[in-house]
Write an enzyme that holds these catalytic residues in place. Sequence first.
Site, PDB file in Angstrom:
ATOM      1  N   ASP A 194      18.358  31.772  50.720  1.00 17.50           N
ATOM      2  CA  ASP A 194      19.117  32.689  49.867  1.00 17.50           C
ATOM      3  C   ASP A 194      18.319  32.892  48.583  1.00 17.50           C
ATOM      4  OD1 ASP A 194      21.366  34.132  48.595  1.00 17.50           O
ATOM      5  OD2 ASP A 194      22.529  33.279  50.249  1.00 17.50           O
ATOM      6  N   HIS A 265      19.632  38.956  49.651  1.00 20.60           N
ATOM      7  CA  HIS A 265      19.664  37.512  49.357  1.00 20.60           C
ATOM      8  C   HIS A 265      18.314  36.865  49.642  1.00 20.60           C
ATOM      9  CE1 HIS A 265      23.832  37.048  48.192  1.00 20.60           C
ATOM     10  NE2 HIS A 265      24.227  37.772  49.227  1.00 20.60           N
ATOM     11  N   GLU A 329      25.638  41.999  51.669  1.00 19.54           N
ATOM     12  CA  GLU A 329      25.468  42.241  50.225  1.00 19.54           C
ATOM     13  C   GLU A 329      24.051  42.655  49.847  1.00 19.54           C
ATOM     14  OE1 GLU A 329      28.728  39.299  48.238  1.00 19.54           O
ATOM     15  OE2 GLU A 329      26.915  38.298  48.931  1.00 19.54           O
TER      16      GLU A 329
HETATM   17  C1  ACM Z   1      29.232  36.340  52.262  1.00 18.14           C
HETATM   18  O1  ACM Z   1      30.160  35.615  51.851  1.00 18.14           O
HETATM   19  N1  ACM Z   1      28.465  36.992  51.404  1.00 18.14           N
HETATM   20  C2  ACM Z   1      28.943  36.473  53.665  1.00 18.14           C
END
Ligand code: ACM
Length: 535
Positions: A194, A265, A329
């Site tokens: 991440d 991410h 995201e």
């Molecule tokens: C997430 O909680 N961004 C998958």
Amino acid sequence: MRVLLFVIFMTGIAALQAQPALVPAPQSVAPGKGEYHPQEVLIVFIDPALGHGEEVLAAVSWFTDMMPVKARKKARRGLVILHNKNIKMDGYTLSVTKKQIRIEASNAAGAFYALQTLRQLRTDPLVWQHDGKPFQRRQLGTLPVLTIQDTAVFRWRGMHLDESRHFFGLEFVKKYLDLMALHKMNVFHWHLTDDQGWRIEIKQYPELTRTGAWRNGSMVGRYKDNRVDSIRYGGYYTQDEIKEVVEYARRRFINVVPEIEMPGHSLAALASYPEYSCTGGTFEVAKTWGGFPDVYCPGNDAALQFLKNIVDEVIPLFPFAYFHIGGDECEKTRWKSCPKCQQRMKDKGLNTEEELQSWFVQTMETHLNDKGKILVGWDEILEGGLAPNAVVMSWRGTAGGIEAARQKHDVVMSPGKPCYFDHYQSKDSTEPVAIGGYNPVEAVYAYKPVPEDLNAEEKKHILGAQGNVWTEYMPNSKQVEYMVFPRQCALAEALWTAKPDRDYTDFVKRMQQHIVRLQMMDVRCATHILQTQTR
Ligand code: ACM
Ligand code: ZN
């Protein structure tokens, strides 16, 4: 508070000694009369037709603790584990008579789950004691005569763990797997990369761990306080350690799904290899939580090759068919002004950045499928069109899961409500800081993963569900335990037993004993559900 915890503990011990509680509850228990009294040495027979004899025998020793076990080619007394092809996969029957403990299952996992039940039938609370020292030799104790028929309702009974925001290490991950096995859970979703840290050794790209596994500070307190310390923080798993975890999981009939996040991410990776971003950097591994605009550049062939090379190194470490590429995201601002990304869109006839993301996911899916893997992604992978064989993990509620199932794709449910275990479990103002939300144990217990609006065919695509453990606000493993337990127990029952008419009061009653077991295993378990009972 201390006194209250002590009272809970003592009441739990008394209850444990009286009648053992099973978590998750089996499908049916028929009590009999009398007790099984074990001999000095437990004679064990494991039908070779079950397969995985060594793993099943190892699980026998979990149940028997240090009691001597003798495996025999045939046995009528002691513990007899038989193959019965008529029992549903992962199910079992367990009958304890005065003379014998008899398990029947159609596969080794079923026998393994029967042994987990058997562990919980032991009435001696000391069985559960784990103080870091070797277990003392103890007697098996008596077992109640009974017959249990049991089977799992869902085949994906998962737990997730984010080790990017905080890193917990090998010993804790093994404990996490032990606790999953105790609750008959079978998929470990390991979030390994991440923005805040890259946690898996990739031999072709050593900077990923030399640079990407370390950040020069972390957030202190709440996000809105905007405070960051300057302590270097990080760590990662070598490939040998990853193999050790996967093998440890395999012996507990748990499959491990790695998650290598893309295209968003990805700041820890881009801090290591900035050339795979749209702008070229420079970047640093994120110290704060939240989203970041710099992500991989899908317009750049070299970036795609970089990701394929990583995937190719990760695949052989994880034998399970599923591979998670994240997909959530992803901010698309850089793609909008990146000449390479815009050129890619032109070349491929893509009208929006969402379609570019979809093209990127489909490219990765083709690569994974060619290697025999099934792609899993968060529900954002629906945007711009779903890759043909993808499995969707529905986290922004259930709409993504419903849509995917209607498109005949398999789905794992993990909606924020109630599957995010980083959310608060109590409204008490003394709770340690968490990310927000409110998912009390009762809501987790009540969870039914299959949406009513799906038709019978679509419902078959819901593989199950999982509890997600994002660790921005869990700086150490004790805090992880506090957030996960007892919610994991409630989810395990919602997925294994899944009785439509489940009885929360009965669950809480059983948890009174079960929490004592967890405490004896040195698990920092939250006790709110007992406090409201005793008030
Ligand atoms: C997430 O909680 N961004 C998958
Ligand atoms: Zn780009």
